[in-house]
Write an enzyme that holds these catalytic residues in place. Structure first.
Site, mmCIF file in Angstrom:
data_model
loop_
_atom_site.group_PDB
_atom_site.id
_atom_site.type_symbol
_atom_site.label_atom_id
_atom_site.label_comp_id
_atom_site.label_asym_id
_atom_site.label_seq_id
_atom_site.Cartn_x
_atom_site.Cartn_y
_atom_site.Cartn_z
ATOM 1 N N GLU A 31 0.844 -1.197 0.000
ATOM 2 C CA GLU A 31 0.000 0.000 0.000
ATOM 3 C C GLU A 31 0.878 1.244 0.000
ATOM 4 O OE1 GLU A 31 -3.518 0.205 2.614
ATOM 5 O OE2 GLU A 31 -2.567 1.994 3.470
ATOM 6 N N PRO B 223 2.546 11.206 -2.098
ATOM 7 C CA PRO B 223 3.220 12.258 -1.321
ATOM 8 C C PRO B 223 2.675 13.636 -1.677
ATOM 9 C CG PRO B 223 4.811 10.736 -2.280
ATOM 10 C CD PRO B 223 3.491 10.434 -2.919
ATOM 11 N N LYS B 224 2.911 14.590 -0.778
ATOM 12 C CA LYS B 224 2.313 15.914 -0.949
ATOM 13 C C LYS B 224 3.195 16.889 -1.714
ATOM 14 C CE LYS B 224 -0.608 15.434 3.114
ATOM 15 N NZ LYS B 224 -0.977 15.947 4.440
ATOM 16 N N HIS C 231 -8.023 2.998 -3.747
ATOM 17 C CA HIS C 231 -8.953 3.317 -2.669
ATOM 18 C C HIS C 231 -9.886 4.429 -3.145
ATOM 19 C CE1 HIS C 231 -6.195 1.780 0.811
ATOM 20 N NE2 HIS C 231 -5.972 1.118 -0.307
ATOM 21 N N ASP D 224 -14.989 8.698 7.306
ATOM 22 C CA ASP D 224 -15.986 8.736 8.375
ATOM 23 C C ASP D 224 -16.191 10.101 8.990
ATOM 24 O OD1 ASP D 224 -16.504 5.826 8.561
ATOM 25 O OD2 ASP D 224 -14.364 5.811 8.942
ATOM 26 N N TYR E 281 -12.263 -4.224 10.296
ATOM 27 C CA TYR E 281 -11.593 -3.680 11.472
ATOM 28 C C TYR E 281 -11.568 -4.729 12.586
ATOM 29 C CZ TYR E 281 -12.549 0.445 8.708
ATOM 30 O OH TYR E 281 -12.617 1.346 7.667
ATOM 31 N N LYS F 129 -21.717 -5.390 3.247
ATOM 32 C CA LYS F 129 -20.870 -4.936 2.143
ATOM 33 C C LYS F 129 -20.537 -6.080 1.196
ATOM 34 C CE LYS F 129 -17.878 -2.862 5.001
ATOM 35 N NZ LYS F 129 -16.742 -2.032 5.491
ATOM 36 N N GLN G 178 -7.768 -3.383 8.536
ATOM 37 C CA GLN G 178 -6.968 -2.353 9.181
ATOM 38 C C GLN G 178 -5.785 -3.026 9.867
ATOM 39 O OE1 GLN G 178 -5.709 0.571 9.346
ATOM 40 N NE2 GLN G 178 -7.602 1.691 9.869
#
Length: 612
Positions: free
Chosen positions: A20, A24-25, A80, A112, A153, A174, A185
């Protein structure tokens, strides 16, 4: 290729694994991540997944990165996709863009809102939960060909009040809606995970379950991410880490061995067919884990792998001071496995010749900025979890005036509340050493969101400011960051220009993307660095224009998110939106790291003090 088909056709003699990554910003971080992915592709992952940014340039980076891994590297890619806080029609646009890039796999997530009574409203009324996104994709002819996966989770969902049985019901809904695989997770309690899998299977859920594994990198990042994700941490792990938490190298080595142990148990006792590595865009630990498991053709130490394979249930214990890490009950196992530490990494050429070359960009991540060139630059938020839980909203109350906001930041400094929207953890011991100065700025209405004291050659194992391996020395320049009105920014600029004497640099940015600074174009300020035996100088925190603007963009988005949890046209929302549109984020660095008071003397003393 669809992930489900890829899993069905997998015939290697070891379990599969997926990686995964997050976008980057910064531009250089993005480009260097592509080099990193190309190196990790040598390890032949079954697939890679790319996390999602819900708006603007972040969304485009996610699409671009997913498309490149699919097309340029030929790796099956899972994109995602969160469906909340997305403008109506954006989900359709994202799915079409994914199809255009040849992506066939989507991990459907909600993104969420806080729990309980909330004013959060889904921007697109079609989507309130991940199951809505799954149903939409599978029932829409244009998108129904996507292979859709969902999250699970094992340790419980941080933002829902449902018990475990209720969570499994959510999961089944789901899958019944069309999900073909599950990625979990991150977790560290293998016993609890195996128990949870049993309950999931008993519920009739038979799609592949791929457990999320995140090798430990540093003690501080471990604490932050496990809190953010609500991860259950076994007592033995906390005890072990307590004894080595001030030596980042030992924590990293421990993390590799722990991951190997966990995966062996999952794939033998649990018969899990494969695992999902949450890489945090780092490569060395993941590489060492895979080689330690002997899941690659590279020349990993065979003795270590044989012993590890024969002892899937071994327990890792923390070392005594100045000793090596121990895995009991087989001392031979530790002796052989410790050689993994010195195994040559995948060849790295990028950045060679610089003081802080590519090999050390993120060896010991420390501080928010890091090196803007690093593929791991940024602050990954696993699966776009909400940064503002309901409990925090209760603590911050209902700010309606500037004084209310000042009091929130002061209460945080006084440890009366544990968080602010900009600081998800209590004030650090390091910040406590400059508390009186930060408090003075905040009382003046300059709301501080980041700072550090000057440090001149502290031991790298120092409990307050130390980082990296033992036997080194660390250094820091003082800096402080805060939000101010433009008229105050002008006063700051005048004093820096007239009385800074070349010792003080600043950056200032606003919502519109403007940047004001006295730093020359291309200038870079290393504000945290370390000197360690047998290593090059490591610059772990750098402030320069690109990284500052990336942080400013994130900081102003936090104001927007905070505002969104109050009713439209309410005093709270109007206040927070006003702050976001009118204030500037300012970062000031003083270069005299030998003087612990230099920055604060400049701000508070002398002629024309900025704050009295």
């Amino acid at each position: 290729m669809k992930l489900l088909d890829k899993i069905a056709s997998y015939h290697e003699d070891h379990p599969f694994y997926t990686f995964e990554f997050f976008p980057p910003k910064t531009e250089q971080g993005f480009e260097n991540l592509l080099d990193r992915i190309s190196r990790l592709a040598i390890l032949k992952p079954l697939a890679v997944s790319i996390t999602w940014g819900a708006g603007g340039s972040t969304m485009e980076r996610s699409l671009d990165l997913a498309g490149l891994t699919q097309k340029e590297f030929g790796i099956v890619t899972i994109m995602h996709l969160t469906c909340t806080n997305m403008l109506q029609g954006t989900v359709d646009s994202a799915l079409r863009a994914a199809k255009e890039r040849g992506i066939e796999n989507i991990l459907a997530l909600r993104g969420d809102p806080p729990r309980g009574e909330e004013y959060w409203i889904p921007t697109d009324p079609r989507f309130s939960h991940a199951v809505d996104l799954v149903k939409y994709i599978k029932s829409t002819p244009e998108f129904s060909d996507f292979c859709v996966g969902v999250a699970a989770y094992p340790d419980g969902h941080t933002d829902r009040d449902a018990d475990e049985d209720g969570e499994i019901e959510h999961l089944k809904a789901k899958v019944d809606a069309g999900a073909s695989f599950i990625i979990t997770q991150l977790f560290y309690d293998v016993d609890n995970f195996l128990r949870w899998v049993g309950k999931v299977r008993a519920k009739g859920i038979q799609v592949p379950i791929i457990p999320g594994i995140m090798p430990l990198q540093t003690y501080s990042s471990f604490l932050r991410l496990t809190k953010l994700c609500g991860t259950r941490v076994p007592d033995f792990l906390l005890k072990d880490l307590e004894q080595i938490k001030h030596d980042d190298q030992k924590v990293k080595d421990y993390g590799v061995k722990l991951a190997i142990q966990m995966i062996r148990r999952l794939t033998t006792e649990g018969r899990i067919p494969g695992v999902h590595f949450c890489t945090l865009n780092l490569e060395k630990s993941v590489q060492r884990v895979i080689e330690g498991l002997q899941w690659t053709n590279s020349s990993s130490p065979k003795v270590a792998n044989k012993l590890i394979a024969e002892t899937p249930g071994t327990i890792i214990h923390a070392p005594q001071p100045d000793s090596d890490l121990i895995i009991s009950p087989h001392s031979a196992l530790d002796s052989a496995a410790s050689k993994l530490t010195n195994h040559p990494p995948i060849d790295i050429d990028a950045g060679k010749g610089e003081v802080n070359n590519a090999a050390t960009w993120d060896e010991f991540p420390n501080g928010r900025f890091g090196d803007f060139k690093s593929p791991a630059y940024g602050d990954p938020n696993p699966w776009n979890s909400s940064v503002i839980p309901h409990q925090s909203l209760q603590e911050w109350g209902h700010p309606k005036t500037f004084n209310d906001l000042t009091n929130i930041f002061l209460r945080y400094l006084h440890s009366e509340i544990p968080t602010t929207p900009f600081s998800p953890f209590p004030l650090s011991p390091e910040s406590l050493t400059i508390l009186s100065y930060v408090e003075k700025l905040t009382k003046n209405g300059w709301w501080t969101v980041g700072s550090q004291p000057a440090v001149n050659g502290a031991d790298s194992s120092d409990e307050v400011v130390g980082w990296g391996p033992t036997g080194g020395y660390v250094y820091q320049k003082s800096f402080v960051e805060f939000f101010v009105e433009e008229q105050d920014l002008e006063k700051i600029e005048t004093k820096i220009r007239e009385r800074g004497g070349g010792w003080v640099d600043y950056f200032a940015g606003n919502l519109q993307g403007e940047c004001r600074t006295n730093v020359p174009e291309g200038g870079r300020n290393a504000v945290t660095w370390g000197v360690f035996p047998g290593q090059e100088i490591a610059q772990s925190t750098i402030i320069e224009k690109e990284s500052f603007l990336a942080w400013a963009d994130e900081a102003f988005s936090i104001w927007a998110e905070w505002a969104s949890y109050y009713p439209p046209k309410s005093p709270e929302r109007e206040l927070l939106d006003g702050v976001r549109t009118k204030r500037w984020l300012v970062s000031i660095v003083h270069h005299d790291f030998r003087s612990k008071d230099a920055l604060w003397t400049f701000l508070f003393d002398g002629e024309d003090p900025l704050v009295k």
